[in-house]
Design a protein around this motif. Structure first.
Motif, PDB file in Angstrom:
ATOM      1  N   ALA A 298      21.019  41.378  57.909  1.00 54.18           N
ATOM      2  CA  ALA A 298      21.641  40.603  58.980  1.00 54.18           C
ATOM      3  C   ALA A 298      22.997  40.057  58.566  1.00 54.18           C
ATOM      4  CB  ALA A 298      20.713  39.463  59.392  1.00 54.18           C
ATOM      5  N   GLY A 299      23.085  39.534  57.347  1.00 52.18           N
ATOM      6  CA  GLY A 299      24.334  38.935  56.895  1.00 52.18           C
ATOM      7  C   GLY A 299      25.450  39.939  56.715  1.00 52.18           C
ATOM      8  N   VAL A 300      25.156  41.032  56.031  1.00 51.67           N
ATOM      9  CA  VAL A 300      26.196  42.027  55.739  1.00 51.67           C
ATOM     10  C   VAL A 300      26.632  42.760  57.008  1.00 51.67           C
ATOM     11  CG1 VAL A 300      26.656  44.204  54.533  1.00 51.67           C
ATOM     12  CG2 VAL A 300      25.569  42.298  53.319  1.00 51.67           C
ATOM     13  N   THR A 301      25.689  43.113  57.880  1.00 48.47           N
ATOM     14  CA  THR A 301      26.091  43.804  59.113  1.00 48.47           C
ATOM     15  C   THR A 301      26.886  42.884  60.035  1.00 48.47           C
ATOM     16  OG1 THR A 301      23.915  43.303  60.089  1.00 48.47           O
ATOM     17  CG2 THR A 301      24.204  45.476  59.072  1.00 48.47           C
ATOM     18  N   ALA A 302      26.587  41.586  60.015  1.00 49.47           N
ATOM     19  CA  ALA A 302      27.389  40.644  60.812  1.00 49.47           C
ATOM     20  C   ALA A 302      28.821  40.607  60.305  1.00 49.47           C
ATOM     21  CB  ALA A 302      26.762  39.256  60.756  1.00 49.47           C
ATOM     22  N   LEU A 303      29.012  40.573  58.990  1.00 48.70           N
ATOM     23  CA  LEU A 303      30.362  40.572  58.420  1.00 48.70           C
ATOM     24  C   LEU A 303      31.069  41.892  58.722  1.00 48.70           C
ATOM     25  CD1 LEU A 303      29.763  38.915  54.908  1.00 48.70           C
ATOM     26  CD2 LEU A 303      30.662  37.846  56.993  1.00 48.70           C
ATOM     27  N   ALA A 304      30.329  42.992  58.666  1.00 51.14           N
ATOM     28  CA  ALA A 304      30.933  44.299  58.957  1.00 51.14           C
ATOM     29  C   ALA A 304      31.412  44.372  60.404  1.00 51.14           C
ATOM     30  CB  ALA A 304      29.923  45.411  58.687  1.00 51.14           C
ATOM     31  N   GLY A 309      38.812  38.371  57.422  1.00 53.79           N
ATOM     32  CA  GLY A 309      39.342  37.147  58.007  1.00 53.79           C
ATOM     33  C   GLY A 309      38.263  36.209  58.500  1.00 53.79           C
ATOM     34  N   VAL A 310      36.999  36.671  58.573  1.00 50.89           N
ATOM     35  CA  VAL A 310      35.915  35.813  59.033  1.00 50.89           C
ATOM     36  C   VAL A 310      35.420  34.962  57.874  1.00 50.89           C
ATOM     37  CG1 VAL A 310      34.108  37.510  58.537  1.00 50.89           C
ATOM     38  CG2 VAL A 310      33.702  35.755  60.244  1.00 50.89           C
ATOM     39  N   LEU A 311      35.061  33.733  58.164  1.00 51.27           N
ATOM     40  CA  LEU A 311      34.519  32.847  57.145  1.00 51.27           C
ATOM     41  C   LEU A 311      33.163  33.373  56.685  1.00 51.27           C
ATOM     42  CD1 LEU A 311      34.796  30.142  55.591  1.00 51.27           C
ATOM     43  CD2 LEU A 311      33.544  29.060  57.479  1.00 51.27           C
ATOM     44  N   ALA A 312      32.974  33.412  55.362  1.00 48.30           N
ATOM     45  CA  ALA A 312      31.716  33.920  54.793  1.00 48.30           C
ATOM     46  C   ALA A 312      31.143  32.910  53.807  1.00 48.30           C
ATOM     47  CB  ALA A 312      31.942  35.266  54.110  1.00 48.30           C
ATOM     48  N   SER A 313      31.274  31.631  54.121  1.00 50.09           N
ATOM     49  CA  SER A 313      30.719  30.584  53.274  1.00 50.09           C
ATOM     50  C   SER A 313      29.195  30.630  53.336  1.00 50.09           C
ATOM     51  CB  SER A 313      31.205  29.219  53.759  1.00 50.09           C
ATOM     52  OG  SER A 313      30.679  28.949  55.055  1.00 50.09           O
ATOM     53  N   PRO A 314      28.501  29.981  52.386  1.00 47.65           N
ATOM     54  CA  PRO A 314      27.027  29.958  52.443  1.00 47.65           C
ATOM     55  C   PRO A 314      26.500  29.415  53.772  1.00 47.65           C
ATOM     56  CG  PRO A 314      27.775  29.195  50.308  1.00 47.65           C
ATOM     57  CD  PRO A 314      29.002  29.342  51.145  1.00 47.65           C
ATOM     58  N   GLU A 315      27.122  28.360  54.281  1.00 49.02           N
ATOM     59  CA  GLU A 315      26.679  27.792  55.551  1.00 49.02           C
ATOM     60  C   GLU A 315      26.881  28.780  56.688  1.00 49.02           C
ATOM     61  OE1 GLU A 315      27.460  23.846  58.354  1.00 49.02           O
ATOM     62  OE2 GLU A 315      28.749  24.262  56.635  1.00 49.02           O
ATOM     63  N   GLU A 361      36.695  31.362  50.787  1.00 53.30           N
ATOM     64  CA  GLU A 361      35.425  31.967  51.195  1.00 53.30           C
ATOM     65  C   GLU A 361      35.551  32.750  52.500  1.00 53.30           C
ATOM     66  OE1 GLU A 361      32.638  28.690  51.149  1.00 53.30           O
ATOM     67  OE2 GLU A 361      32.326  28.884  48.977  1.00 53.30           O
ATOM     68  N   VAL A 362      36.678  33.420  52.635  1.00 49.73           N
ATOM     69  CA  VAL A 362      36.959  34.260  53.799  1.00 49.73           C
ATOM     70  C   VAL A 362      36.838  35.721  53.379  1.00 49.73           C
ATOM     71  CG1 VAL A 362      38.764  35.007  55.403  1.00 49.73           C
ATOM     72  CG2 VAL A 362      38.405  32.574  54.960  1.00 49.73           C
ATOM     73  N   LEU A 363      36.196  36.543  54.200  1.00 43.97           N
ATOM     74  CA  LEU A 363      35.995  37.955  53.889  1.00 43.97           C
ATOM     75  C   LEU A 363      37.327  38.679  53.754  1.00 43.97           C
ATOM     76  CD1 LEU A 363      33.783  40.226  53.616  1.00 43.97           C
ATOM     77  CD2 LEU A 363      34.188  40.685  56.047  1.00 43.97           C
ATOM     78  N   THR A 364      37.483  39.434  52.675  1.00 44.36           N
ATOM     79  CA  THR A 364      38.705  40.195  52.427  1.00 44.36           C
ATOM     80  C   THR A 364      38.552  41.626  52.940  1.00 44.36           C
ATOM     81  OG1 THR A 364      37.943  40.992  50.277  1.00 44.36           O
ATOM     82  CG2 THR A 364      39.080  38.843  50.322  1.00 44.36           C
ATOM     83  N   PRO A 365      39.666  42.365  53.052  1.00 43.79           N
ATOM     84  CA  PRO A 365      39.549  43.793  53.395  1.00 43.79           C
ATOM     85  C   PRO A 365      38.681  44.566  52.407  1.00 43.79           C
ATOM     86  CG  PRO A 365      41.792  43.052  53.746  1.00 43.79           C
ATOM     87  CD  PRO A 365      41.066  41.912  53.076  1.00 43.79           C
ATOM     88  N   LEU A 366      38.741  44.171  51.108  1.00 44.84           N
ATOM     89  CA  LEU A 366      37.910  44.838  50.112  1.00 44.84           C
ATOM     90  C   LEU A 366      36.425  44.558  50.380  1.00 44.84           C
ATOM     91  CD1 LEU A 366      37.573  46.447  47.478  1.00 44.84           C
ATOM     92  CD2 LEU A 366      37.845  44.290  46.215  1.00 44.84           C
ATOM     93  N   GLY A 367      36.112  43.324  50.724  1.00 42.37           N
ATOM     94  CA  GLY A 367      34.734  42.986  51.047  1.00 42.37           C
ATOM     95  C   GLY A 367      34.251  43.690  52.294  1.00 42.37           C
TER      96      GLY A 367
END
Length: 384
Positions: A298-304, A309-315, A361-367
């Motif tokens: 759920a977490g990784v597909t949401a970021l994908a 540029g999306v916040l990916a902090s623990p919260e 804690e923002v998702l990078t292009p590499l991430g």
């Protein structure tokens, strides 16, 4: 409830029915129905030339009466079934426990059936006296238990020892369930990623910078280098020369750690110190191993889907997982949110060292490019 029902239930003709067959059939229907049918069933068995014994019929009437009155315990019923002389003891004196019937795997079911057949042979040979068992003869019960203990430890013609064959299968069941869950998560990951409107390109510049920094970290003896080495399984093998291979191996290791930290002289002392606190390394690895496949998915597909540029902090990760449509989560359960946030705190920290997220804690292009690939790698078998 009649003789034909018992034959169908046991899969045998009336002349071959055992006390166990009849007892199990009687317990397969409501106790009141069985009590009413008992006299006719007894007469039908006598007519078939297989009368069993008065002691058995008396015990059947007594046990069914206790069940109907609500006075029989599960142990009482189990003991009565075992007193038929061909029912394996559920818990042996050496604490071997047969799995419940609906929980037996193929091996346990096979071994249980083999033991039933063996006990039937011993009854026919006169080595087991069911009447003595049903009347509570202590010596007969002890001999019955000892007979089964010997069989459980006696190698079969194919070399398998029944007790170990059953326990080995039980030990493997959790791993089989995990493998099944992992395979399903992998198929869902591939399905979701393949359906995204845009597939990210590899940011070569970011990868080179991240790999250079990663090689420096992996050379250090302390956190986070020691944890990242353990995650990727680099404790006992050299680092790959290829930057992409190195980065993906470590990123995949965060989602599925390959090994524990290397043992040292103080490890056992620290582990057995129940009053002491876990080191940052042990706490980190414990958290990584506690994250469920569904939460990673759920977490990784949401970021994908959201992209760089999306916040990916623990919260934020906890909230993305709770709001995911790919898995079921009770969004109202604040305890789950707090727990998930705690589990992903060390994850996001390690992601920062890998360049998956930046200092904010923002998702990078590499991430964005690498996280789905790392997760796929973590969940894939060598054949995949």
């Amino acid at each position: 409830m009649d003789r034909d029902f018992v034959c169908t239930h046991a899969g045998r003709p009336a002349t071959a029915l055992t006390r166990r067959d009849v007892a199990r059939a009687l317990l397969a229907v409501p106790s009141g129905v069985a009590l009413v049918a008992l006299p006719d069933l007894r007469r039908a068995m006598i007519a078939a030339g297989n009368p069993l014994s008065p002691a058995f019929w008396d015990s059947a009437k007594a046990t069914l009466g206790l069940i109907e009155a609500g006075l029989a315990t599960v142990g009482d019923v189990q003991r009565w079934i075992e007193s038929t002389g061909t029912e394996p003891i559920l818990l042996t004196p050496s604490y071997f426990v047969w799995p419940e019937e609906d929980e037996r795997g193929p091996v346990a079911a096979e071994m249980f059936g083999r033991l039933v057949a063996y006990l039937e042979e011993r009854v026919r040979a006169g080595e087991i006296d069911p009447d003595a068992l049903v009347t509570g003869d202590a010596a007969a019960r002890s001999a019955y238990e000892e007979l089964q203990e010997r069989w459980l430890s006696m190698p079969l013609p194919d070399g398998r020892v029944p007790r170990f064959a059953v326990t080995d299968e039980q030990d493997e069941e959790p791993f089989a369930a995990w493998d099944e869950e992992e395979a399903f998560a992998l198929s869902e990951l591939r399905r979701i990623i393949a359906g995204l409107p845009k597939q990210p390109d590899l940011p070569l510049g970011e990868l080179e910078v991240a790999a250079t920094r990663l090689r420096e970290l992996l050379a250090l003896p302390d956190y986070p280098g020691n944890v990242l080495r353990a995650c990727a399984g680099f404790e006992d093998r050299p680092l790959p020369d290829d930057d992409q291979e190195l980065w993906l191996a470590v990123a995949a290791g965060v989602a599925g750690p390959v090994s524990d930290l290397s043992e040292d002289g103080d490890l056992l002392e620290e582990f057995t110190d129940l009053d002491g606190e876990l080191s940052v390394e042990d706490a980190t690895l414990a958290n990584l191993c506690a994250i469920q496949y569904a939460d990673w998915l759920a977490g990784v597909t949401a970021l994908a889907r959201l992209g760089p540029g999306v916040l990916a902090s623990p919260e934020r990760m906890a909230r993305l997982i709770a709001e995911s449509e790919d898995i079921y989560v009770d969004e109202s359960d604040t305890d789950d949110l707090v727990a998930t946030e705690g589990l992903f705190t060390p994850v996001v920290s390690l992601w920062g060292h890998l360049g998956i997220v930046d200092g904010d804690e923002v998702l990078t292009p590499l991430g964005w490019w690498g996280l789905p690939k790392a997760l796929e790698r973590a969940w894939s078998t060598p054949a995949d």
